[in-house]
Scaffold this motif. Structure first.
Motif, PDB file in Angstrom:
ATOM      1  N   GLU A  12      40.528  10.749  26.136  1.00 12.86           N
ATOM      2  CA  GLU A  12      40.091   9.365  26.362  1.00 12.86           C
ATOM      3  C   GLU A  12      40.451   8.510  25.157  1.00 12.86           C
ATOM      4  O   GLU A  12      40.888   7.380  25.288  1.00 12.86           O
ATOM      5  N   ALA A  13      40.234   9.089  23.973  1.00 11.48           N
ATOM      6  CA  ALA A  13      40.542   8.339  22.753  1.00 11.48           C
ATOM      7  C   ALA A  13      42.028   8.003  22.718  1.00 11.48           C
ATOM      8  O   ALA A  13      42.406   6.861  22.453  1.00 11.48           O
ATOM      9  N   THR A  65      35.060  19.287  26.949  1.00 12.67           N
ATOM     10  CA  THR A  65      34.583  17.936  26.599  1.00 12.67           C
ATOM     11  C   THR A  65      35.397  17.394  25.428  1.00 12.67           C
ATOM     12  O   THR A  65      35.737  16.212  25.408  1.00 12.67           O
ATOM     13  N   VAL A  66      35.725  18.251  24.460  1.00 15.74           N
ATOM     14  CA  VAL A  66      36.521  17.770  23.305  1.00 15.74           C
ATOM     15  C   VAL A  66      37.857  17.249  23.811  1.00 15.74           C
ATOM     16  O   VAL A  66      38.276  16.133  23.478  1.00 15.74           O
ATOM     17  N   GLN A 125      43.106  21.126  17.927  1.00 17.87           N
ATOM     18  CA  GLN A 125      42.115  21.500  18.940  1.00 17.87           C
ATOM     19  C   GLN A 125      42.747  22.445  19.950  1.00 17.87           C
ATOM     20  O   GLN A 125      42.195  23.481  20.274  1.00 17.87           O
ATOM     21  N   GLN A 149      38.579  16.239  26.682  1.00 16.34           N
ATOM     22  CA  GLN A 149      38.366  15.020  27.472  1.00 16.34           C
ATOM     23  C   GLN A 149      38.173  13.813  26.556  1.00 16.34           C
ATOM     24  O   GLN A 149      38.823  12.792  26.712  1.00 16.34           O
ATOM     25  N   THR A 150      37.298  13.999  25.557  1.00 16.17           N
ATOM     26  CA  THR A 150      37.021  12.842  24.695  1.00 16.17           C
ATOM     27  C   THR A 150      38.273  12.464  23.917  1.00 16.17           C
ATOM     28  O   THR A 150      38.589  11.281  23.798  1.00 16.17           O
ATOM     29  N   THR A 151      39.010  13.478  23.416  1.00 12.39           N
ATOM     30  CA  THR A 151      40.209  13.118  22.655  1.00 12.39           C
ATOM     31  C   THR A 151      41.230  12.478  23.588  1.00 12.39           C
ATOM     32  O   THR A 151      41.880  11.508  23.228  1.00 12.39           O
ATOM     33  N   ASP A 158      44.500  11.369  14.911  1.00  6.21           N
ATOM     34  CA  ASP A 158      43.918  11.783  16.196  1.00  6.21           C
ATOM     35  C   ASP A 158      44.799  12.814  16.860  1.00  6.21           C
ATOM     36  O   ASP A 158      44.340  13.845  17.313  1.00  6.21           O
ATOM     37  N   SER A 174      45.065   5.257  19.059  1.00  7.73           N
ATOM     38  CA  SER A 174      45.655   6.591  18.864  1.00  7.73           C
ATOM     39  C   SER A 174      46.478   6.621  17.581  1.00  7.73           C
ATOM     40  O   SER A 174      47.571   6.109  17.516  1.00  7.73           O
ATOM     41  N   GLU A 178      32.516  23.154  25.825  1.00 11.18           N
ATOM     42  CA  GLU A 178      32.748  22.338  24.624  1.00 11.18           C
ATOM     43  C   GLU A 178      34.216  21.964  24.527  1.00 11.18           C
ATOM     44  O   GLU A 178      34.576  20.815  24.325  1.00 11.18           O
TER      45      GLU A 178
END
Length: 1719
Positions: A520-521, A513-514, A539, A516-518, A532, A528, A510
């Protein structure tokens, strides 16, 4: 409720109530009148209520006290029947909820009374239950009273009642708490409850609680009191209570209603203040107790642990920890520590078992474990609870192995065999034993140092299903089956590992992935925002906290886990158990890897590695384990596994025996199925978790290498491992089980490396470094011995490279560098071979891989990939080179189209092969070349074409393998074809390239240096090709020479037209003549020794069994090829300027070949000669380029049809020049060749021909076996050339030349033939057929005479010479020619079948008869045409003919062939019939004077031959021959005698004498009697006679001289007859009875016949022509004839009769007188 409030239900209820009341009144009618009355009034009451109210149920409830009253009274009667009826009625009311609070109180009081009276106890319990469950009207004291009632019924004497009561209590307690939950639900919407405030110290403060909660609180508090043996506050009236029941109730409440305790602070307070201290207090006896202090089994004193309580306490603790850990952190720490203590070895077995079960319950809750870790292990100064739990499990397991179990079973250390029978206790409680077939199967078990513990199937994975924690009915401690505790502890460990790893990896996933997604964001700049970024930092902070927890958890537990798991792994004898242990170790290793905990990761990996290898192997590879192994006995079923050594050596089935991978392997090592299992785990680890292995790749790969070695897996294509055979030493032995496993193991190993493509670059480098260092170790071990090396590392380097092609650049240099510099040069051949295999496979894969960008756009990468291939050429080992070439071959097959700039590299590899490098190398290199030539010439840059030619040529010169040399010549042909087809494209490209090079050369100021420079680049390419083929034409091997020659000439023939005109000069002088010189030189110096066989068992034909003969073939081919080019390309060569020199050189070559002492060469030379002479002007090739070349090439024209007589070079110009030019479309002006020069060429040819002819036909001076005699085909060909040649030179052909020709013809015909060739050349003796040579000779003369015929007057003087030549040939019929001093046998004596091979050749003279006869026919023919020619007359041709014919005619029967003299006669007749008139014509000139005597002699010799006819001549034949004689006489009578006045007198006299001689044939004495009659030529004599007479007495007598001749002849004849007759009469008389000799009889018969003939003839003649004296002589015979009548011979008599008959004509009466003066 709908069911009880519907109108039907209400109506039914009313009916039932009334019915109940009626029944009650009936029952109580006699004994209990008050009750009866109450019942009746009740009926009325019910009816009234029903009538008055609409809501009947509500009304009933209001009045329930009154409605119930009759029933309560009924119960009071204590009559069972009534009581039962009343209780049923009350229950009915309750179930319809028509009982008010007051009525309920009354009912409870009434029940209490019944209880105290012990009446209807079960019915009471039922009623209470219905009352409390159908509604909530019972509160406070009523409720407590109802509960107490149930408790009290629990302690009655009746077992059924007790059990029912217990169940009711449980249900009631549950109901009470359910009411709280329901109450909370109802209030939740109304108001949010305040959060529970911790630490409320007033334990009675229940004022804040709502009614249901208050009841529950009071109930729970009293339960605690009761368990603690204190008086209850609320449950007034309790008389008795047990702790066990109390604990069960507490546990069920805590377990079922945790939310009640968590939501209400009052309840929480109870937990902390009451429950926990209670539990701790009750635990105390267990803590203090030590096993073995007492053995009493009576009901224990307080201090002894009591199983039922202890077990229930543990259940409570489990619930507390599970549900209320957050409330009771401190208390839980105490509980957990206690649990750990209960595992101690000195605690009772049952206690340890239930403790383990409790711990198992915790282990399946990873989140809980995590909380422990956070709350205790991570706090300073706190107990490390989590670590302790794990360690305790570990030591618990260890203790089970070390201390034999002291449970209730007799534990035998080795139970595999005895368990089923002797150990009944354990067997019965042990679910692991299964009876199968004839005996017990092997049990899953652990075995360690003699301790044997079965593994029981205690629980399902992931759930803690306890056995002993559930034994609520047992009072005595149960017997724990052996292995139970171990099995549970084992499952604890597994579930612990599973839980932790699943949880942590889930959270890790988890988190990743978090992130990674952040990430990516945030990577999208527009989106950004600060928020974020804030979330990302939060995180990561959270991630850090979590990571700390994870790491702590792992660090806390890994040591304990590893110790326990390793021990179990060692001890496990069950595959499933082993699998689970390994899975646990694997997941831990992977987890440690993910968290970056290197030490723990490596520790787990090492454990798995050790498990994979045989015992002691991992620790000391060199430790010899043979001694330990030899003392064990194994059996496959595992029934009698007996372990001598106490160590943890395998009690497993041995599945493989192999060699250890060591420098000096001693003995073998054994692998068990467990080792294989561990190996699989290791593979899985590397497979799925390669990315986290890092440096431990070294460990993993080293272990795998050893295992693969022991199992005997060998690498195969692509690096995958396949089962192979060990090369030396005791081979690997594998059971079938492993055999079936091997493919899957092998594919797992491969998959492991396949997965390397998913590793990041760093991990990949770790892997490659590990493999390289492994490889270096393996190489060190393989030095200095030829043992099989371990190829694991090399194979896997290959596999890794192959799957990582997309990023090959990052690993290409380390990979190929290691393989090239280290592995491929290693002295061990297997190691080397694999290095090369790996390298070449990588190169191939690299080239075929779809790179991005593709290789065609990335030349740097392409050359980088190809470079190692070229580097391999520096290694001298042939096996490496083979691999290199195979690689090239495959690259070509797959990538040939796209090599581009890589071509020189690839061609260089093929060209680098030397002749001495072995056949297979050359063969493979050659295959590559073949592929290039067949498929890839169009795709390569044109500048590489020359390299291709060079390489192909070099293969032709390799002398290892003949077929390759031959095929390479074929390739050169294909290459030439390619040049031809794509000439324009190649030329363009080469010219472009040339321009560039020229420019560069000029810039540098140097000359452009390339072979054949002045020619254009494209022509140079051709010349290179020709030069290469030229070199091959003089190769030492005949087959190569032959093939190269054919190819060279075909190429020049087929494609020469592409060359620029000037280049032809180079081709002729530098290529062709240079080649001819070399071939001539080699041929003349070649060895004449016989070659026995052609290598192996190939038989060599005798025509090729010396080097000289083999070179002869080459010479033949070369000469023919050059001649053909001169012939077909004449129009190109003639304008070159030095054509006549070239022509002379060519003729010189032809001459030297023709005169070589080799039939094959000489014959072929003539064929070439023929070829260049047959040059009519060839029409221009259609292939010639249409554009006119720079130099005007003369185009000889063939005009009109070429007839046989006009084979010359002089053109018959029948059309106008304009038409001719038109015919060539004006493309180039026709230039007529200068004919003078042309004639010179032909005369040069004639001179050559004459030299060849005179040399070859000159007879040898000495004769021995080795004399070289030209063959018939050679001579034939030689002579056949003349007619063609003559056509070109006839204008200047002189008598002198004719003389030369004659010598050659005569010589050629005289040559004998070798007896071994005779059957093929000679006709059988009986056939009259000419040999082809003889045919040719006659043809040559025929051509000449035809030419003379149409030629000028001057030419006709050649006729006599031709006659002379022919007549010389005619003589051969009787006098075969002599060839020098050579002895020849007559053909008839050379018996074909007796000719022995290799015997000295005998020479056989030909049968010249047919030839001579044909010549004679030609003579006759020619004479018929030319008899009147001046030269023929002058040169006395007719005389010569007669003179020649005289030979066979005089021999007659002695001729070699009968046909000869017959032909001679007929020819003579023909010739004379033409010649005599001519002779008469020229009588006066005297040119024929000498002919007449010759003719007379000829007649004489023929008609009166001295030869005797053969003995076997038949009468028919004789008569035929006689008829020929007759023809001659007839010729004399028709052609000679009539013209006697033109003929010399002597001649006529001779003729007459001959006729005279013929007319009476005096017999030669040589005849035997028997033959005389047939040998007498009666017909002939008759004709002679007749001719004589006819000639003598014809009317045409012109001169007295002639008459005189005839008269003289007649008288001679008659006189002779008279003499013969007289002599006969005398002899007859003297002989008496004896018959006379046969010949005399014959003679007399002949004379008699002659007389009769004479008389006939005389009668026929004109009377005036007969002299009277002649008649007188005739009549004078008569008396003599008469005297003969007496003879005895019948034949003579008949002849006499014939002779006498004609005399009748002389019988005239005597005449009176003579009239007219004549008689």
């Amino acid at each position: 409720m709908a069911g009880t409030s519907s109108p039907e239900a209400v109506k039914k209820l009313l009916e039932n109530m009334q019915g109940d009341l009626r029944g009650l009144s009936l029952e109580c009618r006699k004994k209990f009148p008050p009750v009866k009355e109450a019942a009746e009034s009740g009926i009325i009451k019910v009816k009234t209520i029903a009538a008055r109210n609409t809501d009947i149920l509500a009304a009933l409830k209001e009045n329930s006290s009154e409605v119930v009253q009759p029933f309560l009274m009924g119960c009071g009667t204590k009559e069972p029947k009534i009581t039962q009826l009343c209780l049923a009625a009350i229950q009915r009311l309750m179930s319809h909820e028509v009982v008010s609070e007051a009525a309920a109180g009354n009912i409870i009081n009434m029940l209490w009374q019944l209880m105290e009276n012990s009446l209807e106890e079960l019915k009471l319990l039922q009623t209470v239950l219905v009352l409390l469950t159908t509604n909530t009207v019972v509160h406070d004291e009523a409720l407590s009273k109802a509960i107490v009632l149930c408790f009290r019924l629990h302690f009655t004497k009746d077992n059924i009642t007790n059990n029912t009561a217990a169940a009711t209590v449980r249900q009631v307690v549950t109901v009470v708490f359910e009411r709280v939950v329901a109450e909370d639900e109802r209030c939740k919407d109304a108001i949010d409850q305040p959060a529970a405030v911790q630490g409320n110290s007033n334990r009675r403060s229940v004022s804040t609680l709502k009614p249901c909660a208050k009841d529950a609180y009071m109930l729970f508090q009293d339960l605690c009191q009761l368990v603690n043996a204190d008086a209850p506050y609320w449950l007034v009236g309790m008389t008795e209570m047990t702790r066990t029941f109390g604990l069960e109730l507490l546990e069920s409440v805590l377990n079922d209603f945790p939310q009640v305790f968590l939501q209400h602070q009052e309840f929480s307070f109870l937990l902390k203040e009451r429950v926990c201290p209670l539990v701790i207090k009750l635990f105390s006896p267990n803590i203090k107790f030590r096993q073995g202090s007492t053995t009493s089994s009576s009901p224990a004193p307080v201090e002894k642990p009591y199983f039922p309580i202890c077990m229930r306490l543990l259940r409570v603790v489990s619930v507390l920890i599970k549900q209320f850990y957050s409330l009771l952190v401190t208390e839980c720490e105490i509980f957990l520590s206690l649990l750990v203590k209960f595992l101690d070895a000195d605690k009772p077995q049952w206690l340890r078992a239930v403790a383990v079960e409790s711990i198992h319950r915790l282990c399946v809750q990873p989140q809980l474990l995590r909380s422990f870790c956070q709350s205790y292990d991570m706090k300073q100064h706190s107990t490390k609870v989590f670590r302790d739990i794990v360690n305790a499990l570990g030591s618990f397991i260890q203790s089970l192995f070390l201390v034999p179990s002291t449970g209730n079973t007799s534990a035998t250390p080795n139970q595999a065999g005895s368990n089923a029978s002797g150990n009944t206790g354990s067997a019965q409680t042990n679910p692991g034993v299964l009876g199968m077939g004839g005996g017990a199967t092997v049990l899953p078990a652990f075995e360690y140092r003699g301790t044997w513990i079965p593994i029981l199937n205690v629980t399902v994975q992931g759930s803690a299903k306890a056995t002993y924690l559930e034994m609520l009915d047992k009072v005595e401690p149960p017997t724990i089956p052996e292995g139970y505790a171990m099995s549970v502890a084992f499952h604890c460990l597994l579930d612990l590992v599973r839980g932790i790893t699943t949880m942590i990896e889930g959270e890790l996933g988890e988190a990743e992935t978090v992130i990674q997604t952040t990430a990516e964001a945030t990577s999208l700049p527009a989106q950004s925002s600060e928020q974020d970024l804030q979330s990302v930092s939060d995180q990561s902070e959270k991630e850090l906290v979590s990571r700390a927890v994870w790491e702590e958890m792992v660090n806390a537990c890994w040591c304990g886990l590893l110790a326990a798991l390793s021990l179990l792994l060692d001890a496990s004898t069950d595959e499933a158990a082993t699998e689970n242990i390994l899975k646990a170790e694997l997941t831990m290793a992977a987890l440690c890897g993910r968290l970056g905990l290197v030490t723990s990761r490596d520790a787990f990996i090492t454990a798995i590695c050790k498990g994979s290898l045989p015992p002691h192997y991992a620790l000391t590879v060199l430790n010899s384990t043979t001694a330990a192994l030899s003392s064990k006995s194994y059996s496959i079923q595992g029934q009698n596994v007996q372990m001598i050594s106490p160590s943890s050596e395998s009690h497993q089935q041995v599945v493989a025996v192999g060699q250890p991978l060591a420098l000096q392997p001693q003995g073998t090592v054994m692998l068990t199925s467990k080792n294989i299992q561990c190996m699989r785990t290791l593979l899985n680890l590397a497979h799925f978790h390669g990315a986290v292995l890092g440096t431990s790749w070294q460990l993993v790969l080293a272990t795998l290498q050893h295992l693969v070695w022991i199992l005997g897996l060998k690498p195969s294509v692509g690096g995958a491992l396949k089962p192979g055979r060990a090369v030396e030493g005791p081979s690997t032995v594998l059971t079938t089980a492993v055999m079936t496993d091997l493919p899957s193991i092998s594919s797992m190993i491969s998959k492991l490396f396949e997965n390397s493509q998913y590793l990041d670059d760093v991990s990949l480098h770790h892997l490659i470094n590990a493999l390289c260092s492994l490889s270096l170790e393996a190489m060190d071990m393989a030095y200095g011995n030829n043992k099989e090396p371990s190829l694991f590392a090399v194979a896997k380097l290959l596999e890794t490279g192959l799957v990582n092609m997309r990023r090959i650049e990052i690993l290409w240099r380390p990979l190929t560098g290691h393989l090239l510099e280290k592995v491929c040069q290693h002295p061990n051949s297997r190691m080397r071979e694999w290095g090369a295999e790996a390298l070449t496979s990588l190169i191939k894969a690299g080239l075929t891989f779809r790179h991005d960008p593709p290789l065609s756009q990335n030349q740097r990468l392409q050359l980088l990939l190809l470079n190692p291939l070229k580097e391999l050429s520096n290694i001298s080992h042939p096996d490496i080179r083979i691999k290199q070439l195979e690689c090239v071959l495959q690259i070509l097959q797959s990538q040939g189209d796209s090599l581009g700039p890589g071509w020189p590299l690839v061609l260089g590899v093929m060209g680098a092969i030397q002749s001495d490098q072995g056949e297979s190398l050359i063969r493979t290199a050659f295959q590559c070349l073949q592929l290039v030539v067949t498929d890839f010439l169009p795709t390569m840059p044109c500048t590489c074409l020359q390299i291709v030619v060079e390489v192909a040529g070099s293969f032709g010169l390799h002398n290892q393998e003949l077929n390759i040399s031959l095929t390479s010549i074929g390739l050169l042909w294909n290459i030439s074809d390619y040049f031809f087809q794509r000439g324009e494209i190649i030329e363009k490209e080469l010219n472009k390239e040339e321009a560039v090079l020229q420019k560069q050369a000029e810039e540098k100021g140097v000359l452009l240096n390339r072979p054949f420079h002045p020619a254009s680049p494209f022509d140079c390419l051709w010349l290179c090709l020709y030069a290469k083929l030229g070199e091959l034409c003089v190769d030492p091997r005949p087959a190569v020479r032959k093939s190269a020659g054919q190819t060279l000439f075909s190429t020049i023939g087929a494609h020469g037209t592409l060359l620029q005109h000037s280049t032809w000069h180079t081709v002729i002088w530098k290529v062709l003549f240079h080649l001819l010189d070399r071939v001539r030189e080699s041929s003349t110096t070649a060895d004449k020794e016989k070659i026995e066989s052609g290598g192996g068992n190939i038989l060599i034909h005798h025509s090729r069994d010396t080097a000289e003969k083999q070179w002869a073939e080459t010479w033949v081919l070369t000469l023919a090829g050059v001649a053909r080019i001169f012939n077909t390309r004449r129009y190109l060569l003639q304008p070159l300027g030095d054509f006549s020199q070239a022509w002379d050189v060519l003729l010189d070559h032809i001459q030297s070949a023709a005169l070589s002492k080799n039939n094959e060469v000489s014959l072929a030379a003539l064929k070439s000669f023929q070829e260049i002479l047959q040059i009519v002007s060839p029409v221009r090739d259609s292939e010639k380029p249409e554009t006119p070349p720079a130099i005007n090439v003369s185009v000889p024209l063939v005009v009109g049809t070429t007839t046989a007589t006009s084979l010359g070079r002089s053109f018959m110009r029948t059309d106008s020049i304009g038409e001719r030019i038109g015919r060539y479309n004006g493309s180039e002006p026709p230039v007529i060749t200068d004919e003078i020069e042309d004639l010179n060429l032909w005369w040069a040819a004639w001179n050559s021909w004459y030299r060849i002819g005179s040399e070859s036909t000159r007879p040898p001076i000495t004769c021995d076996k080795l004399t070289f005699i030209p063959s018939q085909p050679f001579l034939t060909a030689l002579i056949q050339i003349f007619p063609a040649l003559y056509q070109h030179i006839k204008t200047g052909f002189s008598m002198d030349d004719l003389q030369k020709l004659g010598v050659i013809l005569h010589g050629a015909v005289s040559v004998p033939i070798s007896s071994d060739a005779s059957p093929f050349i000679l006709p059988s003796y009986t056939e009259a057929v000419l040999t082809s040579l003889q045919e040719a000779v006659l043809t040559a003369l025929d051509v000449l005479q035809k030419a003379i015929c149409v030629g000028s007057e001057g030419m006709q003087i050649m006729y006599p010479a031709i006659f002379d030549q022919l007549l010389a040939f005619v003589e051969f019929s009787c006098k075969p020619p002599q060839y020098g001093q050579l002895e020849t046998k007559h053909i008839a004596n050379a018996k074909y079948n007796q000719i022995q091979l290799f015997a000295p050749a005998e020479w056989v003279a030909l049968n010249y008869v047919p030839f001579a006869e044909r010549s004679l026919e030609v003579v006759v023919d020619l004479y018929q045409k030319t008899a009147c020619h001046k030269a023929v007359v002058t040169e006395k041709v007719l005389q010569n003919i007669i003179k020649t014919l005289r030979i066979p005619l005089s021999l007659k029967y002695s001729c070699p062939s009968e046909s000869t003299w017959k032909l001679a006669v007929s020819s003579l007749l023909k010739v004379l019939s033409i010649g005599l008139p001519v002779a008469r014509q020229h009588a006066s000139s005297g040119k024929f004077d000498s002919m007449w005597p010759e003719l007379a002699n000829t007649f004489e010799d023929f008609l009166f031959t001295k030869s005797t006819p053969p003995d076997n001549l038949s009468i028919q034949e004789f008569q035929k021959n006689e008829s020929i004689d007759v023809e001659v006489v007839q010729l004399i009578s028709t052609e000679i005698l009539p013209y006697a006045n033109f003929i010399p007198k002597e001649f006529v006299g001779q003729i007459m004498t001959m006729l005279n001689k013929g007319s009476i044939h005096s017999q030669s004495s040589s005849f035997t009697e028997a033959e005389i009659d047939i040998r007498m030529r009666e017909e002939f004599s008759k004709v002679c006679f007749e001719t004589l007479l006819q000639f003598s007495f014809s009317n045409k007598v012109t001169t007295p001289q002639e008459g005189y001749i005839s008269r003289m002849a007649l008288s001679v004849l008659l006189k002779r007859s008279q003499d013969v007759l007289h002599r006969y009469i005398e002899d007859e008389r003297l002989s008496g009875k004896c018959p006379l000799p046969r010949q005399q009889v014959t003679e007399i018969i002949f004379v008699l016949k002659a007389v009769s003939t004479l008389i006939d003839s005389l009668k026929k003649t004109q009377p005036e022509n007969v002299d009277s004296s002649t008649w007188a002589q005739v009549i004078a015979l008569y008396p003599t004839l008469v005297e003969c009548i007496t003879c005895s011979s019948s034949e003579v008599c008949s002849a006499l009769k014939e002779a006498l008959v004609p005399f009748k004509d002389f019988m005239h009466p005597p005449a009176a007188k003579v009239q007219n003066g004549e008689s």
